[in-house]
Scaffold this motif. Structure first.
Motif, mmCIF file in Angstrom:
data_model
loop_
_atom_site.group_PDB
_atom_site.id
_atom_site.type_symbol
_atom_site.label_atom_id
_atom_site.label_comp_id
_atom_site.label_asym_id
_atom_site.label_seq_id
_atom_site.Cartn_x
_atom_site.Cartn_y
_atom_site.Cartn_z
ATOM 1 N N PRO A 149 0.786 -1.229 -0.057
ATOM 2 C CA PRO A 149 -0.087 0.005 -0.129
ATOM 3 C C PRO A 149 1.056 1.419 0.107
ATOM 4 N N ALA A 152 2.103 2.121 -3.577
ATOM 5 C CA ALA A 152 1.267 2.169 -4.341
ATOM 6 C C ALA A 152 0.726 3.585 -4.137
ATOM 7 N N THR A 153 0.678 4.232 -2.873
ATOM 8 C CA THR A 153 0.354 5.454 -2.651
ATOM 9 C C THR A 153 1.501 6.494 -2.982
ATOM 10 N N PHE A 156 0.982 6.686 -7.002
ATOM 11 C CA PHE A 156 -0.013 7.780 -7.396
ATOM 12 C C PHE A 156 0.090 9.256 -6.935
ATOM 13 N N ILE A 199 -6.906 4.812 -5.143
ATOM 14 C CA ILE A 199 -5.700 3.732 -4.817
ATOM 15 C C ILE A 199 -6.408 2.494 -4.225
ATOM 16 N N TRP A 202 -8.423 0.391 -6.483
ATOM 17 C CA TRP A 202 -7.548 -0.371 -7.418
ATOM 18 C C TRP A 202 -6.631 -1.627 -6.595
ATOM 19 N N GLN A 203 -6.499 -1.462 -5.406
ATOM 20 C CA GLN A 203 -5.783 -2.529 -4.743
ATOM 21 C C GLN A 203 -6.763 -3.347 -3.767
ATOM 22 N N GLN A 267 -2.626 4.598 3.482
ATOM 23 C CA GLN A 267 -2.948 5.418 2.412
ATOM 24 C C GLN A 267 -3.186 6.788 2.536
#
Length: 327
Positions: A149, A152-153, A156, A199, A202-203, A267
């Motif tokens: 996470p 990914a954060t 983005f 985000i 998407w996960q 996130q």
């Protein structure tokens, strides 16, 4: 002539002594069942770990919520005073916790609906795809699910960056203007939560999609073919046939996603560090983290409320599982 003794002329046989009958066993009481040491010995490490990591901190948090424990008590070594329900009253009347709670619940509902709905659509799509395309979609979902996470954060956050973000460049290219140059997506709370929703969804969709796709395999093809021959359209087959078979799976996915989306932290905190306003974008997890730096009693009261809230949400799933085991 020799005389032959017949059976009638033979002397009568005298009955011999009969062998004694074995003594009847004495009536025994109910057999005592031995204590199952082996299973408990195997479970002992897990039970000890559970007590140390879950039970003890929960009890300590519950006790602390009724005291005025602060950081100065830790530094000076002074005991905390018992204050009753004052911390709970302060949380709901003298702080911005109610606004954070409403914000968290609203975000939880939006995320759960989007994740479960998107997962269902992807699961139905995977049923219609060929083997090659299904494998490609599965790999894509696994890549999104496997990404941490925090990573990914951060990615983005760069995509929506104010100066170098791809989104601002793309919007300026499409519109042919420079209106989005320097536009801060994370500075505004509404666009902040829009990025956050992208985000998390998407996960979160891969888990829902794989779980529901596995559940769709339980629906008999014969029943679907028979309903199609009877004239049922696609929506009627999904609502009246597919959903009853998936009721337990969908319930479990909804409950799990609800709990996970209510406990979201990484996130939100990472986006706040990249430019979001913490005071206007806090959710329960980040609010609890920031409160924990000072008043431990108030923080413990918030934690107790979150535990009760999560237990209430989980109650329906636990009750349904127990009913299925008894059936």
């Amino acid at each position: 002539m020799s005389a032959t003794l017949t059976e009638h002329d033979a002397a009568p046989r005298t009955p011999g002594p009969r062998p004694p009958k074995p003594d009847a066993p004495a009536a025994r009481g109910p057999k005592k069942r031995k204590f199952p040491f082996a299973p408990w010995m195997l479970l002992a490490p897990s039970i000890i770990l559970l007590v140390v990591m879950v039970v003890y901190p929960t009890i300590l948090m519950f006790v602390t919520s009724f005291t005025d424990l602060e950081i100065k008590n830790k530094m000076l070594g002074t005991p905390a005073n018992f204050v009753g329900f004052d911390n709970y009253v302060e949380v709901f009347t003298k702080s911005d916790f109610p606004a954070v709670l409403v914000r968290s619940l609203t975000l939880m509902v939006i995320l759960t609906v989007l994740i479960v709905g998107g997962g269902m659509l992807l699961a139905l799509l995977m049923l219609r795809l060929t083997k090659g395309w299904r494998l490609l979609v599965s790999v894509g979902l696994l890549l999104a699910w496997a990404m941490p996470p925090l990573s990914a954060t951060v990615v983005f956050g760069w995509i929506f960056d104010t100066d170098y973000g791809v989104v601002n460049w793309l919007l300026n290219t499409i519109t042919g203007t420079q209106d989005f140059r320097g536009h801060g997506w994370l500075a505004d709370p509404l666009s902040f939560f829009m990025v956050l929703i992208i985000i998390v969804v998407w996960q979160g969709i891969p888990f829902a999609a794989f779980t529901l796709y596995a559940g769709l395999g339980q629906v008999p093809d014969e029943v679907l073919e028979a309903s199609q021959l009877d004239g049922a359209n696609a929506w009627q087959r999904f609502r009246l046939i597919v959903m009853p078979y998936l009721r337990n799976v969908v319930t479990a996915v909804i409950v799990l996603e609800t709990i996970w989306n209510l406990r979201i932290f990484t996130q939100v905190y990472a986006l706040q560090q990249q430019g979001g306003l913490a005071s206007e974008t806090n959710v329960l997890g980040t609010y609890l983290f920031r409160q924990g730096l000072g008043e431990f009693g108030v923080t413990a009261a918030i934690g107790v409320f979150m535990v009760i809230l999560l237990m209430g949400i989980s109650y329906y799933n636990v009750r349904s599982s127990l009913k299925e085991e008894e059936a």
